[in-house]
Enzyme design. Structure first.
Site, PDB file in Angstrom:
ATOM      1  N   HIS A 123      40.298  47.139  31.164  1.00 20.59           N
ATOM      2  CA  HIS A 123      38.897  47.914  31.724  1.00 20.59           C
ATOM      3  C   HIS A 123      39.369  48.562  33.435  1.00 20.59           C
ATOM      4  O   HIS A 123      39.590  47.768  34.280  1.00 20.59           O
ATOM      5  CB  HIS A 123      38.390  46.879  31.810  1.00 20.59           C
ATOM      6  CG  HIS A 123      36.843  47.065  32.906  1.00 20.59           C
ATOM      7  ND1 HIS A 123      35.713  46.977  32.164  1.00 20.59           N
ATOM      8  CD2 HIS A 123      36.208  47.789  33.383  1.00 20.59           C
ATOM      9  CE1 HIS A 123      34.480  47.396  32.661  1.00 20.59           C
ATOM     10  NE2 HIS A 123      34.741  48.124  33.082  1.00 20.59           N
ATOM     11  N   HIS A 127      38.861  51.423  36.276  1.00 23.17           N
ATOM     12  CA  HIS A 127      38.479  53.418  36.407  1.00 23.17           C
ATOM     13  C   HIS A 127      39.437  54.098  36.960  1.00 23.17           C
ATOM     14  O   HIS A 127      38.820  53.347  37.932  1.00 23.17           O
ATOM     15  CB  HIS A 127      36.870  53.223  37.149  1.00 23.17           C
ATOM     16  CG  HIS A 127      35.402  52.104  36.764  1.00 23.17           C
ATOM     17  ND1 HIS A 127      35.013  52.234  35.641  1.00 23.17           N
ATOM     18  CD2 HIS A 127      36.101  50.928  36.632  1.00 23.17           C
ATOM     19  CE1 HIS A 127      33.790  51.257  35.169  1.00 23.17           C
ATOM     20  NE2 HIS A 127      34.602  49.917  35.924  1.00 23.17           N
ATOM     21  N   ASP A 171      38.778  45.215  35.871  1.00 20.17           N
ATOM     22  CA  ASP A 171      37.954  46.366  36.464  1.00 20.17           C
ATOM     23  C   ASP A 171      38.562  46.944  37.504  1.00 20.17           C
ATOM     24  O   ASP A 171      37.660  47.003  38.866  1.00 20.17           O
ATOM     25  CB  ASP A 171      36.372  45.285  36.169  1.00 20.17           C
ATOM     26  CG  ASP A 171      35.648  46.056  36.750  1.00 20.17           C
ATOM     27  OD1 ASP A 171      35.220  47.340  36.891  1.00 20.17           O
ATOM     28  OD2 ASP A 171      34.279  45.386  36.987  1.00 20.17           O
ATOM     29  N   HIS A 186      36.600  52.498  45.861  1.00 23.97           N
ATOM     30  CA  HIS A 186      35.680  53.105  46.766  1.00 23.97           C
ATOM     31  C   HIS A 186      36.383  53.503  47.549  1.00 23.97           C
ATOM     32  O   HIS A 186      36.982  51.921  47.886  1.00 23.97           O
ATOM     33  CB  HIS A 186      34.546  52.566  46.023  1.00 23.97           C
ATOM     34  CG  HIS A 186      33.277  52.312  45.438  1.00 23.97           C
ATOM     35  ND1 HIS A 186      33.252  53.790  44.583  1.00 23.97           N
ATOM     36  CD2 HIS A 186      33.072  51.041  44.425  1.00 23.97           C
ATOM     37  CE1 HIS A 186      31.966  52.873  43.314  1.00 23.97           C
ATOM     38  NE2 HIS A 186      32.828  51.948  43.073  1.00 23.97           N
TER      39      HIS A 186
END
Ligand code: NCD
EC number: 3.5.2.3
Length: 422
Positions: free
Chosen positions: A58, A60, A285, A289
């Site tokens: 998981h 991004h 995860d 940002h």
């Protein structure tokens, strides 16, 4: 038959059985355990603990329009420096991965930039070409947003039911982000925990489990409470941030600790550890940002925190402190995720994928300025950790004493890719 020469021999590896042996590698896989043969390169592993490379199912990786946050190069460098040798990228990209052409472009971007193994999941939204993406090599379906999160709208139960029956018919694995969201935009971490409560998460997990067709393989992403683990019908994943962080460790308006599902209170965090044996997978995860985005007012700051590089190092510190077993870390970070996804196992038997990370004995402290993710910050600053000194990807030294040596961007397609070609 023994190979005459090998690409790499790992000498004096401590095997999970306790025995020490030489691991002979050629062509990216283990050929033999035991007597050494001539090799292009040898590495003495006697002072390390050897773990099979982690499969972080998981992450991004951002890239594309979001390359300011992270890209495949920096994201996978961060992975390798943390002992992760395969990453599974989530499809909530900009734009989301809804067609075979978008999926193929994403795989191409990764092939150009990644320094470790990777797989890419397909987006689960109405109108997405699920069958086309299965045939194009999507690893799994989702994370399927049963609640809204960064760059993903929550799907209502009827829509979910329809999409699940398509995934079932395709023989796919559905991965789920299950939460319940109530009330206005939160202004603090404690508000955020109430808005997306632990009890609501457990209800959402139960609801999704109930509406999924019998026989559909379900995998619940980033569960944050013991009750949610108990409610799940399928495999369960937890993150290092829900295991090691509570919102009480941060100033109440610290947006860097804002993540979905939210960090919980200390009691809930300890409760999650009490279900350690029931956890199938630990995944990061990794959702970076920028600090500029995180400087926005709490109500509108994006949710998500980086963590691919610190995941195994935090767990290894817990092993060194005697809180969990090494075997459980291997199982939850490498063998279980590989088995759930159908990726060949990294390990110590002939034929195993030759991906490893070698950890020293010493515990250090996390210093975000030494990490490789582009965003440049970590919520785990100062936490105890053990970082790998050597990482092997597909049988060659990818990372040694802080330096990246070779890149190995192997793509792992989902099982549907192979069956669609037969
Ligand atoms: C993730 C992101 O930023 O992509 N954010 C998060 O808080 N976990 C999305 C997600 O996994 O829900």
């Amino acid at each position: 038959m023994l190979p005459v020469t090998a690409d790499l021999v790992l000498r004096n590896v401590a095997l999970p059985t306790g025995r020490r042996a030489d691991v002979v590698i050629a062509g990216g896989i283990v050929r033999h355990i035991g007597a050494p043969v001539r090799a292009d390169e040898t590495l003495d592993c006697s002072r390390y603990t050897c773990l099979p490379g982690a499969v972080d199912m998981h992450v991004h990786m951002r890239g594309g329009a979001q390359a300011e946050k992270e890209d495949w190069r920096t994201g996978t460098m961060s992975a390798v420096a943390g002992g992760v040798t395969v990453v599974v990228d989530q499809p909530n990209t900009v734009p989301p991965l809804t067609t075979p052409a978008l999926l193929r472009a994403r795989i191409y971007e990764a092939e150009e930039q990644a320094v470790c193994g990777f797989a890419v999941n397909a987006s689960v939204v109405p109108g997405a070409d699920l069958a086309g993406m299965r045939d194009a090599g999507a690893m799994a379906f989702g994370e399927t947003f049963a609640a809204p999160s960064s760059y993903g709208e929550g799907l209502d139960p009827e829509t979910l039911r329809g999409l699940f029956s398509c995934i079932h018919a395709l023989g796919g694995l559905a991965t789920i982000h299950a939460e319940e969201v109530r009330g206005p935009a939160p202004a603090t971490l404690a508000d955020h925990d109430r808005t997306r409560s632990g009890a609501g998460e457990a209800r959402a997990v139960r609801g999704v489990s109930d509406l999924a067709p019998e026989g559909l393989r379900l995998h619940f992403c980033h569960l944050s409470t013991a009750a949610s683990i108990g409610a799940a019908r399928g495999t369960v994943e937890v993150t290092p941030h829900h295991l090691f962080l509570s919102y009480e460790m941060f100033e109440d308006d610290d947006t860097r600790a804002r993540v979905n599902p939210p960090l919980r209170d200390e009691e809930t965090r300890r409760g999650l550890w009490s279900r350690w044996d029931a956890i199938d997978v630990v995944a990061s995860d990794h959702a970076p940002h920028t600090l500029r985005e995180k400087a926005l007012p709490f109500e509108i700051a994006p949710s998500g925190i980086p963590g691919v590089e610190t995941m195994v190092p935090l767990l290894m510190a817990a092993v060194r402190e005697g809180r969990i077993t090494l075997a459980s870390v291997i199982e939850k970070t490498s063998w279980r995720p590989a088995a759930i996804l159908g990726i060949p196992r990294a390990g110590f038997e002939p034929g195993d994928r030759a991906d490893y990370a070698f950890y020293p004995d010493e515990i250090t402290r996390i210093d975000a300025s030494c990490l490789h993710a582009k965003c440049g910050w970590s919520p785990f600053e100062g936490f105890a950790a053990v970082f790998p000194e050597e990482v092997i990807v597909r049988g060659t030294r990818a990372y040694a004493q802080g330096d990246f040596r070779e890149t190995h961007p192997a793509w792992y397609p989902g099982q549907g890719y192979l069956s669609s070609k037969n």
